[in-house]
Enzyme design. Structure first.
Site, PDB file in Angstrom:
ATOM      1  N   ARG A 186       0.822  -1.220   0.000  1.00 27.90           N
ATOM      2  CA  ARG A 186       0.000   0.000   0.000  1.00 27.90           C
ATOM      3  C   ARG A 186       0.854   1.268   0.000  1.00 27.90           C
ATOM      4  O   ARG A 186       0.455   2.282  -0.570  1.00 27.90           O
ATOM      5  CB  ARG A 186      -0.957  -0.009   1.191  1.00 27.90           C
ATOM      6  CG  ARG A 186      -2.098  -0.985   0.996  1.00 27.90           C
ATOM      7  CD  ARG A 186      -3.068  -1.003   2.141  1.00 27.90           C
ATOM      8  NE  ARG A 186      -4.260  -1.772   1.769  1.00 27.90           N
ATOM      9  CZ  ARG A 186      -5.297  -1.953   2.560  1.00 27.90           C
ATOM     10  NH1 ARG A 186      -5.310  -1.426   3.766  1.00 27.90           N
ATOM     11  NH2 ARG A 186      -6.340  -2.651   2.157  1.00 27.90           N
ATOM     12  N   LYS A 212     -20.015 -15.447   3.023  1.00 31.86           N
ATOM     13  CA  LYS A 212     -21.425 -15.129   3.264  1.00 31.86           C
ATOM     14  C   LYS A 212     -22.143 -14.489   2.086  1.00 31.86           C
ATOM     15  O   LYS A 212     -21.645 -13.547   1.489  1.00 31.86           O
ATOM     16  CB  LYS A 212     -21.537 -14.191   4.468  1.00 31.86           C
ATOM     17  CG  LYS A 212     -21.147 -14.842   5.777  1.00 31.86           C
ATOM     18  CD  LYS A 212     -21.405 -13.900   6.928  1.00 31.86           C
ATOM     19  CE  LYS A 212     -21.199 -14.610   8.261  1.00 31.86           C
ATOM     20  NZ  LYS A 212     -21.433 -13.680   9.374  1.00 31.86           N
ATOM     21  N   GLY A 267      -9.223  -8.400   0.129  1.00 29.35           N
ATOM     22  CA  GLY A 267      -8.057  -8.965   0.820  1.00 29.35           C
ATOM     23  C   GLY A 267      -7.754 -10.411   0.479  1.00 29.35           C
ATOM     24  O   GLY A 267      -6.616 -10.769   0.167  1.00 29.35           O
ATOM     25  N   GLY A 272     -13.761  -2.867   1.352  1.00 29.68           N
ATOM     26  CA  GLY A 272     -15.138  -2.372   1.489  1.00 29.68           C
ATOM     27  C   GLY A 272     -15.559  -1.432   0.382  1.00 29.68           C
ATOM     28  O   GLY A 272     -16.677  -1.524  -0.141  1.00 29.68           O
TER      29      GLY A 272
END
Length: 392
Positions: free
Chosen positions: A36, A193, A346, A369
Site C-alpha cells: 500500500r 457469506k 483482501g 469495502g
C-alpha cells in the site's frame, strides 16, 4: 472524469494534503507488507516534481478514537516510506495546529484516528485539517466509502480538492469493467457469506453474462438447488434469496455455474483429507471446502469466452493447500485469459500472491469495502465530494 485529478491542479509552492491508505501490517515496530505504501509513491513523487510540499494523512488499525496508542502509531510507516522513496520523511506527532513543511519535503502526520471527530467528520476537525494545506488530494480508494474528516470533511473546506494518481487509476479500471465493459463479461463473487454480497450479486446480474459463485456463497446456492450441504458453512435464511437470484439469472440469460462436484472433509483443518464428491453425494457429517475438478473445468472453459473479468473472493479455503485447487485453477484461468481483468478484496489479493499471477491481472484494487460498495452500485462519499468541488 467528473472530478479534478492531480494533473489538473497547480501544485508549485503549494502545501498539498494527501489522504493515503497506509493501513499496513506492523510487527515489532516494522512494516511487514509495503504494497500500500508503494502504491502511493507515484502521487507523492508527482507532487514533489511539481514543486509542492507533501503532507500525508492515514489511519492505521482501529484505535479508540481521540486517544493516543503507540501500537497504532504511523511512525514505523514514515520510516518505511523514507526507505522506499529514498528521501527524508518528517514525522508529525501533533499536527492539527500546523505542519512545518517546505516545497520538496514530505511530512507524515500521526494516525488520523487519534483525533476526536474523525469518524463522524465533525465540522470542527474537518476545518482544522483543511486549514493545514492549499490543496487536498484523495488517494485512498480503500476508505472512499467512509465520510470521515480526513476523507470527506477536509474536501468540503479546502480551496481545491482532487483525486490522486492511484485513486484515478482505481476508478478508471472499475468503470472500464462495470460501466463500459467489453462483452462477454464474467464476475467471480466468492467468500463465506451471501448476506455481505447479496446486493453485489443482484447489481452484477444486470451487467454480466457469467456469474461464478464460490466459497460459502456457493454452498448456499447448492442448497438452493435442492442438494444437501452437510456440515458446510451456508446461510439457511438466504436460500430463498439464492433461489430468486438463480431464477432472475435464467430469465436474463446469465450463466451461474453452481458447482457440480466439490472437495469435502470431516473437519475444518489444514491437514484434513480432501475427498472429491458430486454435490448430490455430500453427507451430513461432511463440509464442502472447495470446488471439484469438474467444476474447475467448467469455470475455466467459461472464462475463455470472457472479454472482461471482475474477481472478488476465492472459491474455496485456499489457505489450506488440500483445498486450494479450485482457487488455483480459477487464478490460472484468469492469468491465461486475454480479458481485461480487475481483482479486489483482501482474500483475492492473498490468492493472487499465493499463486503468483500478479503480473497477469490487468488491475488489482487496493480496496476491500469500497471495492464492494462500488460493485453494488453505491455512491462513495469521498468521490462524490470531489465531484461537487469540481462543479463549484
Amino acid at each position: 472524469m467528473s472530478f479534478l485529478t492531480l494533473k489538473d491542479v497547480d501544485l508549485k509552492d503549494k502545501k498539498v494534503l494527501v489522504r493515503v491508505d497506509f493501513n499496513v501490517p506492523v510487527k515489532d515496530g516494522k512494516v511487514t507488507s509495503k504494497v500500500r505504501i508503494e502504491a502511493a509513491i507515484p502521487t507523492i513523487q508527482y507532487i514533489l516534481d511539481q514543486g509542492g510540499a507533501v503532507i500525508l494523512m492515514s489511519h492505521l488499525g482501529r484505535p479508540t478514537e481521540g486517544e493516543y496508542d503507540s501500537q497504532f502509531s504511523l511512525e514505523p510507516v514514515a520510516k518505511a516510506l523514507s526507505e522506499i522513496i529514498n528521501k527524508p520523511v518528517k514525522f508529525a506527532k501533533d499536527w492539527l495546529d500546523g505542519v512545518d513543511v517546505k516545497a520538496g519535503e514530505i511530512v507524515m502526520c500521526e494516525n488520523v484516528r487519534f483525533n476526536s471527530g474523525e469518524k463522524k467528520s465533525t465540522d470542527d476537525l474537518s476545518k482544522k485539517i483543511a486549514s493545514l494545506g492549499d490543496v487536498f488530494v484523495m488517494d485512498a480508494f480503500a476508505t472512499a466509502h467512509r465520510a470521515q474528516a480526513s476523507t470527506y470533511g477536509v474536501a468540503k473546506y479546502i480551496p481545491v480538492a482532487c483525486a490522486g494518481i492511484l485513486l484515478t487509476n482505481e476508478i478508471q479500471a472499475l468503470e472500464k469493467a462495470l460501466k463500459s465493459p467489453k462483452k462477454p463479461m464474467a464476475a467471480i463473487v466468492g467468500g463465506s457469506k451471501v448476506s455481505t454480497k447479496l446486493s453485489v450479486l443482484n447489481n452484477l446480474l444486470d451487467k454480466v453474462e457469467i456469474l461464478i459463485v464460490g466459497g460459502g456463497i456457493a454452498n448456499t446456492f447448492i442448497k438452493a438447488e435442492g442438494f444437501d450441504v452437510g456440515n458446510s458453512l451456508y446461510e439457511q435464511d438466504l436460500v430463498a434469496e439464492a433461489t430468486e437470484i438463480l431464477a432472475k439469472a435464467k430469465a436474463l440469460g446469465v450463466n451461474i455455474p453452481v458447482p457440480v462436484d466439490v472437495r469435502v472433509a470431516k473437519e475444518f483443518s489444514e491437514n484434513a483429507q480432501a475427498i472429491i464428491k458430486k454435490v448430490s453425494d455430500v453427507v451430513a457429517d461432511e463440509m464442502i471446502l472447495d470446488i471439484g475438478p469438474e467444476s474447475q473445468k467448467i469455470i475455466a472453459e467459461l472464462l475463455k469466452s470472457a472479454n472482461t473479468i471482475l474477481w472478488n473472493g476465492p472459491v474455496g479455503v485456499f489457505e489450506f493447500d488440500n483445498f486450494a485447487e479450485g482457487t488455483k485453477a480459477l487464478s490460472l484461468a484468469i492469468a491465461q485469459s486475454h480479458a481485461f481483468s480487475v481483482a479486489g478484496g483482501g482474500d483475492t489479493i492473498a490468492a493472487i500472491e499465493k499463486f503468483g499471477i500478479k503480473d497477469q491481472v490487468s488491475y488489482i484494487s487496493t480496496a476491500g469495502g469500497a471495492f464492494l460498495e462500488f460493485l453494488e452500485g453505491k455512491k462513495l462519499p469521498a468521490i462524490e465530494i470531489l465531484k461537487e468541488k469540481a462543479i463549484r
